[in-house]
Design a protein around this motif. Structure first.
Motif, mmCIF file in Angstrom:
data_model
loop_
_atom_site.group_PDB
_atom_site.id
_atom_site.type_symbol
_atom_site.label_atom_id
_atom_site.label_comp_id
_atom_site.label_asym_id
_atom_site.label_seq_id
_atom_site.Cartn_x
_atom_site.Cartn_y
_atom_site.Cartn_z
ATOM 1 N N GLU A 231 -5.203 -6.804 15.677
ATOM 2 C CA GLU A 231 -4.972 -5.668 16.729
ATOM 3 C C GLU A 231 -5.158 -5.063 16.256
ATOM 4 O O GLU A 231 -3.564 -4.590 16.510
ATOM 5 C CB GLU A 231 -5.587 -6.549 17.490
ATOM 6 C CG GLU A 231 -6.335 -7.807 18.765
ATOM 7 C CD GLU A 231 -8.222 -7.901 17.414
ATOM 8 O OE1 GLU A 231 -8.768 -6.131 17.525
ATOM 9 O OE2 GLU A 231 -8.643 -8.651 17.582
ATOM 10 N N PRO A 232 -5.829 -3.132 16.692
ATOM 11 C CA PRO A 232 -4.037 -2.556 16.530
ATOM 12 C C PRO A 232 -3.513 -2.057 18.347
ATOM 13 O O PRO A 232 -4.546 -2.880 19.367
ATOM 14 C CB PRO A 232 -5.607 -1.356 16.132
ATOM 15 C CG PRO A 232 -7.067 -2.304 16.613
ATOM 16 C CD PRO A 232 -7.088 -3.702 16.808
ATOM 17 N N PHE A 233 -2.705 -1.360 17.962
ATOM 18 C CA PHE A 233 -2.752 -1.539 19.094
ATOM 19 C C PHE A 233 -2.460 0.056 19.171
ATOM 20 O O PHE A 233 -2.395 1.201 18.749
ATOM 21 C CB PHE A 233 -0.642 -0.917 18.562
ATOM 22 C CG PHE A 233 -0.024 -2.754 18.948
ATOM 23 C CD1 PHE A 233 0.206 -2.996 19.314
ATOM 24 C CD2 PHE A 233 0.110 -3.305 17.419
ATOM 25 C CE1 PHE A 233 0.843 -4.710 19.321
ATOM 26 C CE2 PHE A 233 -0.565 -4.940 17.729
ATOM 27 C CZ PHE A 233 0.763 -5.443 18.336
ATOM 28 N N ASP A 234 -2.603 0.504 20.792
ATOM 29 C CA ASP A 234 -2.708 2.196 21.308
ATOM 30 C C ASP A 234 -1.598 2.382 22.008
ATOM 31 O O ASP A 234 -0.771 2.197 22.928
ATOM 32 C CB ASP A 234 -3.916 2.243 22.274
ATOM 33 C CG ASP A 234 -5.423 1.765 21.256
ATOM 34 O OD1 ASP A 234 -5.233 2.084 20.701
ATOM 35 O OD2 ASP A 234 -6.301 1.262 22.371
ATOM 36 N N VAL A 235 -0.717 3.156 20.504
ATOM 37 C CA VAL A 235 0.356 4.024 21.665
ATOM 38 C C VAL A 235 0.747 5.331 21.308
ATOM 39 O O VAL A 235 0.336 5.401 20.459
ATOM 40 C CB VAL A 235 1.299 2.558 20.154
ATOM 41 C CG1 VAL A 235 2.856 3.917 20.886
ATOM 42 C CG2 VAL A 235 1.186 1.702 20.934
ATOM 43 N N CYS A 236 0.816 6.142 22.570
ATOM 44 C CA CYS A 236 1.230 7.346 22.542
ATOM 45 C C CYS A 236 0.009 7.939 21.516
ATOM 46 O O CYS A 236 -0.085 9.180 21.323
ATOM 47 C CB CYS A 236 2.289 7.837 22.061
ATOM 48 S SG CYS A 236 4.332 7.295 22.236
ATOM 49 N N GLY A 237 -1.435 7.744 22.317
ATOM 50 C CA GLY A 237 -2.563 7.796 21.625
ATOM 51 C C GLY A 237 -2.986 7.868 20.323
ATOM 52 O O GLY A 237 -4.049 9.027 19.755
ATOM 53 N N SER A 238 -2.337 7.058 19.673
ATOM 54 C CA SER A 238 -2.234 6.764 17.962
ATOM 55 C C SER A 238 -2.721 5.365 18.159
ATOM 56 O O SER A 238 -2.629 4.762 18.709
ATOM 57 C CB SER A 238 -1.574 6.842 17.278
ATOM 58 O OG SER A 238 -0.645 8.172 17.502
ATOM 59 N N ARG A 239 -3.829 5.097 17.471
ATOM 60 C CA ARG A 239 -3.924 3.408 17.435
ATOM 61 C C ARG A 239 -3.532 2.718 16.275
ATOM 62 O O ARG A 239 -4.034 3.892 15.353
ATOM 63 C CB ARG A 239 -5.722 3.354 17.339
ATOM 64 C CG ARG A 239 -6.585 2.508 16.716
ATOM 65 C CD ARG A 239 -7.839 1.767 16.831
ATOM 66 N NE ARG A 239 -7.788 1.534 18.252
ATOM 67 C CZ ARG A 239 -8.296 1.109 19.418
ATOM 68 N NH1 ARG A 239 -9.380 0.493 18.554
ATOM 69 N NH2 ARG A 239 -8.613 0.544 20.403
ATOM 70 N N LEU A 240 -2.232 2.886 16.423
ATOM 71 C CA LEU A 240 -1.554 2.090 14.645
ATOM 72 C C LEU A 240 -1.811 0.115 15.104
ATOM 73 O O LEU A 240 -2.122 -0.452 15.070
ATOM 74 C CB LEU A 240 0.103 1.754 15.273
ATOM 75 C CG LEU A 240 0.631 3.486 16.293
ATOM 76 C CD1 LEU A 240 1.426 2.875 16.183
ATOM 77 C CD2 LEU A 240 -0.351 4.491 14.487
#
Length: 555
Positions: A231-240
C-alpha cells in the motif's frame, strides 16, 4: 501490474501478468482487463503520527497531582523550618554559623528526597541507546541484547531492506526519507504480534526477531510484511510506493547457531534476495558464499584496473530486410583462470561495492571505441549502452557521455542509451529532464525489458522515448494467442508514440516472421548471432551491409 492505455477507445486497462518464481513474467494467464477508476487510499501522514507520539509521551511524563502536592509541601516545610532556625540562632551568640549549616544540610536532604519521589513515580526509564531515535523502534544494541538472552538462538530472523530507498532521499530530500522510514516502521510494527521484536538497524534496514518461529511461520510473516508495504505511503505531499527484499534465517531447536550468527545468516539470505530480485530468500548453507563474495569483489576491482573487462556486441537486425541496424554493448569479464564470464556473474557485485559507476564508464568508453571503428568505414550503425538507475542519479553522467563521444569523434546519433522501465519509474521527473536533454542533443533513448515492471504507454507518452524493447518472455511465448494479442497492441501503441519496437531473444525463424507480421521493426537474439568482439562485429558489418543512417534511426 503494467497499465496500458487504449487510445483508440479512450479507456485504460491493466495488463495482468503473473510472475514465475525466477522473477520472469508468466504469460500463460496474461490478459488485458479494463481498469476502473481507482479508489483513493488515504494513509495517516507521518507528521500526524509524530504529533500523536509526542503528545502521548508528554502525557506519560506528567506527574500525579498528589506527588506534586507532596513535594511542594515538603520543600515549603523545610524552607520554613530553616528560616526559623536561622532567625533564632542569630539572637544567640556564637550560634549563627551552626544554624546556617544545619539549614543548608536540611535543604540538601530535602532535594534528595524530592528526587527519589519523582523517580519512583515515573518508574524505570529505558536506556536511550536501546531505542532508535528516528522511528522509536528497538535499536541495533537492543536487538543484540535480545539475541544474547538465554534461548534467543532458537527461532527465526527476518532482515528487511527497502528497495531503492536512496532514490527517495536524493529525489525528495532526507526529511521525506526520514518520514517514510517512520511510516514504514509503524506499519511493520502493526503487522507483528506481541513478543515479535522489530528493530531498525540503521539506514533503510529493519530486523524482526521471531522467537521459536519455524521456517513456515517465518515465511508467512515475511509475506505478510511485504503485503503490508504494497500500500502506498502519503509522505510530505507525495504518494510513495515502496517494496522490500527480505532475508530469512531459521535456527532449528536441535542445533541452534551462535546467537550473533542468526543475524549474519539473515544477511546472507538478504544478499541473495537482492541479487536475484526474488523479493525474499531463505538462508541456504550451500549458498553461504560470504568469503567467496569478498574474494570475487576484490578480483573484479583488480579486473577493472588491468583491462580484463571488455565489451562484446550483439547485432540488431531489421526484420524486413535482414540487415544490421544496431548493436547492443554487453560486458564480459575475461577471467585469468575461469575464462569469459557473463554479466550475471559479476554485475550484481558492483551494486553495493562502489564499482557500478566505474563499470558503466568503462563499458561506455569501450562501446564507443568499437562504434568508431565501423563508423569510420561508413557503417553508420548506432551502439546501445545500458544504464542503471544509479547512473541516472550521477550528475556527471551527461558530461562523461559527451566527453566519450568527442574522444572518438562520433556524432550523438552514434549512441543509443538503454534504460530499464523500472529505472525510469524510480525517479521519473529527473529521468524526464535527462532524457529530454539527450533528445535535444541527438542521442536516442531505448526502454529495455518493457513489460516486466509497472509502467504504461500513457506514462511513456510523457517521456522522449525513441525505442521500446519487448522482453524475451513475450517473444518465447508468442505462440500463445493471448501473448500475440498483447504484443500486437504494444507494437501499435509504441508506433503511435513514434517509437521503434525491438524484440529480444529471437531464436527461430517462424518467430521472427510472426513478429514482422505483427509490425515489429527490429529483432535481436541468437537467430542473428550472439555477442562477439568488436573486430568480429566489424567483419560481420563488412559482409552483411547495414542500413543507412536515416533508415536506422527512423521509427
Amino acid at each position: 501490474m503494467p497499465r496500458i492505455d487504449l487510445e483508440h477507445t479512450g479507456q485504460s486497462a491493466d495488463l495482468k501478468i503473473r510472475t514465475t518464481p525466477a522473477g520472469r513474467p508468466d504469460l500463460a494467464g496474461a490478459a488485458i482487463v479494463p481498469r476502473p477508476s481507482p479508489p483513493m487510499l488515504v494513509t495517516p501522514h507521518p507528521a500526524d503520527t509524530d504529533v500523536t507520539e509526542r503528545n502521548r509521551v508528554h502525557e506519560e511524563e506528567k506527574l500525579p497531582a498528589w506527588l506534586v502536592l507532596q513535594v511542594t509541601a515538603l520543600i515549603a516545610v523545610v524552607v520554613g523550618a530553616c528560616a526559623v532556625l536561622v532567625t533564632v540562632t542569630q539572637g544567640v551568640p556564637h550560634t549563627s554559623s551552626i544554624g546556617a549549616g544545619i539549614a543548608l544540610a536540611c535543604l540538601v536532604m530535602a532535594g534528595f528526597r524530592a528526587r527519589t519521589l519523582l523517580r519512583s513515580a515515573r518508574g524505570p526509564q529505558p536506556d536511550r541507546d536501546d531505542t532508535d531515535p528516528l522511528t522509536g523502534l528497538a535499536s541495533r544494541r537492543a536487538l543484540a541484547q535480545a539475541l544474547a538472552a538465554p534461548g534467543a538462538g532458537t527461532g527465526s530472523m527476518l532482515l528487511i531492506d527497502l528497495d531503492n530507498f536512496r532514490d527517495v532521499n536524493e529525489a525528495l530530500g532526507h526529511e521525506t526519507g526520514d518520514r517514510l522510514l517512520t511510516a514504514v516502521g509503524a506499519r511493520l510494527r502493526s503487522s507483528l504480534r506481541p513478543g515479535q521484536m522489530l528493530a531498525r538497524l540503521g539506514g533503510n534496514e529493519f530486523a524482526v526477531l521471531l522467537p521459536g518461529a519455524g521456517q513456515d511461520e517465518a515465511q508467512r510473516i515475511a509475506n505478510g510484511l511485504q503485503t503490508a508495504l504494497h500500500e502506498p505511503f502519503d509522505v510530505c505531499g507525495s504518494r510513495l510506493h515502496t517494496a522490500a527484499s527480505i532475508g530469512i534465517a531459521t535456527s532449528p531447536p536441535s542445533l541452534p547457531p551462535e546467537r550473533s550468527d542468526l543475524l549474519r545468516r539473515a544477511d546472507v539470505a538478504l544478499h541473495h534476495a537482492r541479487r536475484d530480485r526474488t523479493g525474499q530468500s531463505l538462508y541456504d548453507p550451500g549458498d553461504d558464499d560470504s568469503g567467496e563474495r569478498l574474494r570475487r569483489t576484490a578480483e573484479l576491482r583488480l579486473a577493472l584496473t588491468r583491462g580484463d573487462i571488455e565489451v562484446h556486441l550483439q547485432p540488431q537486425v531489421d526484420l524486413g530486410s535482414g540487415r544490421i541496424v544496431g548493436a547492443e554493448a554487453l560486458a564480459r569479464w575475461r577471467h585469468p583462470h575461469e575464462g569469459v564470464l557473463l554479466p550475471a556473474v559479476f554485475l550484481p557485485l558492483t551494486e553495493h561495492t562502489g564499482l557500478a559507476r566505474p563499470m558503466a564508464a568503462l563499458v561506455l568508453d569501450q562501446a564507443l571505441a568499437a562504434c568508431a571503428s565501423w563508423w569510420r568505414e561508413g557503417h553508420h550503425v548506432p551502439v546501445s549502452v545500458n544504464l542503471s538507475a544509479d547512473d541516472l542519479r550521477d550528475e556527471e553522467l551527461p558530461g562523461r557521455v559527451w566527453a566519450a563521444l568527442q574522444r572518438q569523434s562520433l556524432p550523438p546519433a552514434a549512441l543509443r542509451v538503454e534504460i530499464t522501465e523500472q529505472s525510469l519509474l524510480t525517479d521519473p521527473e529527473a529521468a524526464s529532464v535527462l532524457l529530454r536533454r539527450w533528445r535535444q542533443d541527438g542521442i536516442s533513448v531505448s526502454i529495455d525489458d518493457f513489460g516486466t515492471g509497472y509502467s504504461s504507454l500513457s506514462y511513456l507518452r510523457q517521456l522522449p522515448v525513441d525505442e521500446v524493447k519487448l522482453d524475451q518472455a513475450f517473444v518465447t511465448d508468442l505462440a500463445r494467442e493471448s501473448t500475440a494479442t498483447i504484443v500486437q497492441h504494444t507494437i501499435a501503441m509504441a508506433h503511435g508514440l513514434k517509437a521503434r519496437v525491438v524484440a529480444e531473444g529471437i531464436e527461430q525463424g517462424p518467430t521472427a516472421r510472426q513478429l514482422a507480421d505483427l509490425g515489429c521493426d527490429t529483432g535481436q537474439g541468437l537467430l542473428y548471432g550472439g555477442a562477439v568482439t568488436a573486430p568480429e562485429f566489424l567483419e560481420r558489418l563488412r559482409t552483411v551491409p547495414a542500413l543507412s543512417t536515416d533508415r536506422a534511426s527512423r521509427p
